[in-house]
Design a protein around this motif. Structure first.
Motif, PDB file in Angstrom:
ATOM      1  N   SER A  68       0.819  -1.221   0.000  1.00 27.53           N
ATOM      2  CA  SER A  68       0.000   0.000   0.000  1.00 27.53           C
ATOM      3  C   SER A  68       0.849   1.267   0.000  1.00 27.53           C
ATOM      4  N   ILE A  69       1.915   1.310   0.792  1.00 30.04           N
ATOM      5  CA  ILE A  69       2.764   2.515   0.789  1.00 30.04           C
ATOM      6  C   ILE A  69       3.569   2.600  -0.505  1.00 30.04           C
ATOM      7  N   SER A  70       3.919   1.465  -1.075  1.00 29.03           N
ATOM      8  CA  SER A  70       4.650   1.470  -2.346  1.00 29.03           C
ATOM      9  C   SER A  70       3.767   2.001  -3.467  1.00 29.03           C
ATOM     10  N   PHE A  71       2.486   1.644  -3.454  1.00 30.92           N
ATOM     11  CA  PHE A  71       1.547   2.175  -4.438  1.00 30.92           C
ATOM     12  C   PHE A  71       1.514   3.704  -4.364  1.00 30.92           C
ATOM     13  N   ILE A  72       1.453   4.216  -3.142  1.00 27.61           N
ATOM     14  CA  ILE A  72       1.428   5.669  -2.953  1.00 27.61           C
ATOM     15  C   ILE A  72       2.718   6.301  -3.471  1.00 27.61           C
ATOM     16  N   LEU A  73       3.855   5.714  -3.141  1.00 28.82           N
ATOM     17  CA  LEU A  73       5.139   6.273  -3.591  1.00 28.82           C
ATOM     18  C   LEU A  73       5.284   6.222  -5.113  1.00 28.82           C
ATOM     19  N   ILE A  74       4.791   5.174  -5.738  1.00 28.14           N
ATOM     20  CA  ILE A  74       4.858   5.086  -7.198  1.00 28.14           C
ATOM     21  C   ILE A  74       3.977   6.158  -7.829  1.00 28.14           C
ATOM     22  N   CYS A  75       2.793   6.377  -7.268  1.00 31.20           N
ATOM     23  CA  CYS A  75       1.927   7.458  -7.758  1.00 31.20           C
ATOM     24  C   CYS A  75       2.625   8.808  -7.626  1.00 31.20           C
ATOM     25  N   ILE A  76       3.262   9.026  -6.504  1.00 33.81           N
ATOM     26  CA  ILE A  76       3.968  10.295  -6.291  1.00 33.81           C
ATOM     27  C   ILE A  76       5.138  10.421  -7.256  1.00 33.81           C
ATOM     28  N   ALA A  77       5.880   9.341  -7.426  1.00 35.70           N
ATOM     29  CA  ALA A  77       7.071   9.385  -8.282  1.00 35.70           C
ATOM     30  C   ALA A  77       6.737   9.712  -9.728  1.00 35.70           C
ATOM     31  N   PHE A  78       5.684   9.133 -10.242  1.00 33.94           N
ATOM     32  CA  PHE A  78       5.431   9.242 -11.677  1.00 33.94           C
ATOM     33  C   PHE A  78       4.263  10.126 -12.075  1.00 33.94           C
ATOM     34  N   PHE A  79       3.411  10.511 -11.134  1.00 33.19           N
ATOM     35  CA  PHE A  79       2.209  11.236 -11.533  1.00 33.19           C
ATOM     36  C   PHE A  79       1.964  12.541 -10.801  1.00 33.19           C
TER      37      PHE A  79
END
Length: 172
Positions: A68-79
């Motif tokens: 769940s935290i990785s999903f959030i970080l990926i969203c932040i990183a790329f979007f």
């Protein structure tokens, strides 16, 4: 129109990811407190052996933390846009989430698989090597190693936000 639609989808994804992460992080400590054994290590292992349901549930829930935290970080990183673009740091940060998820998931899943297996056999000696409450255990080490990758990932992904005057989510 495409950019606006992407922002709305990012906001929605971040909101849903944040809600899931928040629920997990609130429920997990409650279950951990309810299943926390006391005494010497053998007494703790016997307690877990006798009442494994809540202990197992707490680590099943903990297994959801990394995704769940990785999903959030990926969203932040790329979007999530920022003044300074750091695509290489974002990619490196996202790549470091793979060993984080893997290691932390192994550590948490071992509590409801390997540990429970040794406890069901009555092998407290082997179980102690897989007990997360033992700071000299395999899962404890693997978990700490995983969080090193998480920290590095967060630093790489978050670096570009140091250049922002203020951070205001698009949905506010």
């Amino acid at each position: 129109m495409i950019i606006g639609n992407c922002v709305n989808k990012t906001d929605t994804a971040l909101f849903i990811g944040g809600v899931i992460f928040t629920v997990v992080v609130i429920l997990w400590p409650i279950l951990m407190i309810m299943s926390q054994p006391v005494g010497e290590m053998n007494e703790q292992l016997l307690f877990i052996q006798a009442k494994s349901d809540i202990y197992t549930m707490s680590f099943v829930l903990a297994s959801l933390i990394a995704p769940s935290i990785s999903f959030i970080l990926i969203c932040i990183a790329f979007f999530v846009p920022s003044k300074k673009e750091t695509p290489i740091l974002n990619m490196m940060g996202a790549l470091l989430l793979a060993p984080y998820i893997t290691l932390v998931s192994i550590a948490y899943a071992s509590q409801y698989t390997i540990l429970q297996s040794f406890l069901s056999l009555g092998d407290l000696f082997q179980a102690s090597y897989w007990y997360f409450g033992n700071q000299n255990s395999i899962p404890y080490f693997v978990n700490q190693l995983g969080y090193i990758f998480f920290a590095l990932s967060g630093l790489l992904i978050g670096y570009r936000f140091l250049f922002e005057d203020e951070l205001t989510p698009a949905f506010l």
